[in-house]
Design an enzyme around this catalytic site. Structure first.
Site, PDB file in Angstrom:
ATOM      1  N   HIS A  29       0.825  -1.212   0.000  1.00 59.73           N
ATOM      2  CA  HIS A  29       0.000   0.000   0.000  1.00 59.73           C
ATOM      3  C   HIS A  29       0.857   1.260   0.000  1.00 59.73           C
ATOM      4  CE1 HIS A  29      -3.683  -2.271   0.627  1.00 59.73           C
ATOM      5  NE2 HIS A  29      -4.335  -1.150   0.441  1.00 59.73           N
ATOM      6  N   LYS A  61     -10.201  -7.581   7.793  1.00 58.25           N
ATOM      7  CA  LYS A  61     -10.928  -7.830   9.039  1.00 58.25           C
ATOM      8  C   LYS A  61     -10.723  -6.628   9.949  1.00 58.25           C
ATOM      9  CE  LYS A  61      -7.137 -10.269  11.329  1.00 58.25           C
ATOM     10  NZ  LYS A  61      -6.690  -9.582  12.549  1.00 58.25           N
TER      11      LYS A  61
END
Lengths: 279, 183
Positions: free
Chosen positions: B38, B103
């Site tokens: 990222h 999650k």
């Protein structure tokens, strides 16, 4: 003096790394099964069933239960009648190196916390030594995943905060972690000592079996009460609601200073890997 | 709980059909990216460089798989905690990213951006990594090979199981469900 060769330690550590990561331990399995029966949330119950199914698949195929095979944490108790032939620190790290390579476990350790290059063999391990009576070495191992590790907290309470302060802090920590630490959790709490000792106690609490209790009655009662209160938070499996937020709370204590009440909370996910070997 | 099969690409019409609490089975392409990938993706965006895959209408899966055993497509591959990607997420949503699988909680900023860009956040079961891997049919590293487990992989998945946690209207399953069981 009993002589123990370091090669033997390396061999055992290698095996422990693979077993702890691929086979969900019996105490955790049983506890998940127990909670599943009483879980009221349909989503929560389904998740607990999938977690058990996942454990079956992992064990059968001998692949990791969770892809985060953790940073390797050890508590090593060395008996005073043991003569170790060689360097135990090197021997443990070599066992980790071999286990993580041969077991196809993930290498998750970076060499420098800011530069962040992977060491590519999951070393160095975190090793805590203790010296005890006897002619054995006991190795306690837990590969610690960081989804849960990141949610841990330390607070230096005042003595006047007392047991209620401890309870509030533990509940607040679990509540803030919410879904992030992969509930149902195992909650390790360390009370007393100094700042770093409280953290070590909390970590050590996570190495205990889920069917164990603290020997001191008031601490055993605290473990029990905290578990009930945590499960009243409603967080549930994976934070998607339910009555199974924690499988167990383990508390460890140590003498502390007249001016202090350190409390540390170390969280473990539902995989709650922990393994012990005596040599 | 509604069960919905979705195929990638995740176009707007499919996104708008998904509601918090829906159980989905995804078939098609997922791109893996976690912390280090990222960081590089967003650095590339800021420098005006081309990205290693077309973000528009795609789904990113936050995962760093364990190494595959001989003969296996991939190792264990469950979701990692999503909030660590929050600082980078807006830039990707602005480029047309439609789905994220991970999650755990997202920041208010990310939820706002999900609503503005009409996207969706899914959760997979953390720690069910061996089970989830069974739905991954192929895996190929397409960028940042040096990052090892953190490299970007193109996965082909069949009936990948997930739950809609934040839908395109900003409904949040974590908040809705926990309230029901709180005492």
């Amino acid at each position: 003096m009993r002589k123990i060769r370091v090669e033997e330690i390396t061999k055992e550590v290698r095996k422990m790394c693979i077993k702890a990561n691929c086979d969900l331990s019996e105490d955790v399995l049983k506890q998940i099964e127990n909670f599943k029966e009483n879980e009221k949330s349909p989503i929560g119950k389904d998740i607990l069933e999938k977690i058990l199914l996942n454990a079956d698949i992992a064990s059968e195929k001998q692949v990791p239960i969770c892809q985060d095979t953790g940073m390797a944490v050890f508590f090593v108790e060395i008996g005073d009648k043991v003569n170790i032939e060689g360097n135990i620190k090197k021997a443990i790290n070599e066992g980790v190196r071999q286990g993580y390579k041969d077991g196809f476990l993930r290498k998750s350790v970076v060499k420098d916390p800011l530069i962040r290059d992977n060491t590519k063999d999951n070393t160095p391990a975190i090793i805590h030594y203790d010296f005890v009576e006897g002619d054995k070495i006991t190795i306690y191992f837990a590969p610690k995943g960081f989804g849960s590790e990141n949610m841990g907290k330390l607070k230096m309470l005042k003595p006047s905060d007392g047991i209620d302060g401890v309870k509030d802090f533990v509940l607040d920590t679990v509540n803030k972690a919410g879904p992030n630490a992969c509930p149902p959790l195992v909650v390790g709490v360390g009370i007393g000592g100094t700042m770093e000792k409280a953290c070590l106690l909390a970590k050590k609490a996570l190495f205990r079996d889920l069917n164990s209790y603290n020997e001191k009655k008031h601490i055993k009662d605290l473990e029990h009460e905290l578990l009930l209160k945590i499960n009243d938070l409603g967080i549930g499996p994976q934070g998607l609601g339910g009555r199974t937020t924690a499988l167990k709370v383990n508390v460890e204590t140590f003498p502390t200073h007249i001016a202090g009440l350190p409390v540390a909370v170390n969280l473990n996910c539902h995989v709650a890997r922990h393994l012990t070997v005596e040599i | 709980m509604k069960e919905i099969n979705i195929n990638t690409p995740l176009t707007l019409d499919k996104v708008e059909n998904l509601k918090a609490g829906d159980r989905v089975y995804i078939t098609g392409t997922l791109y893996t990216a976690r912390d280090a990938a990222h960081k590089r993706l967003v650095e590339s965006i800021k420098e005006g460089k081309e990205l290693p895959f077309d973000v528009k209408n795609s789904i990113i899966y936050y995962v760093g798989p364990s190494p595959s055993k001989p003969g296996e497509v991939i190792g264990s591959a469950g979701p990692t905690t999503s909030y660590r990607m929050d600082d980078y997420t807006k830039d990707l949503l602005n480029l047309g990213l439609k789905g994220m699988i991970g999650k755990g909680k997202r920041s208010l900023d990310v939820v706002k951006s999900i609503v503005e860009n009409k996207a969706v956040y899914f959760a997979a079961i953390g720690g069910a990594a061996a089970l989830i891997s069974k739905s991954i049919k192929s895996s190929e590293v397409i960028a940042y090979d040096d990052l090892a487990t953190e490299a970007i992989r193109k996965l082909y998945v069949k009936d990948f199981p997930a739950v809609v946690v934040v839908d395109s209207e900003g409904n949040n399953l974590y908040n809705i469900e926990v309230q029901k069981y709180k005492k």
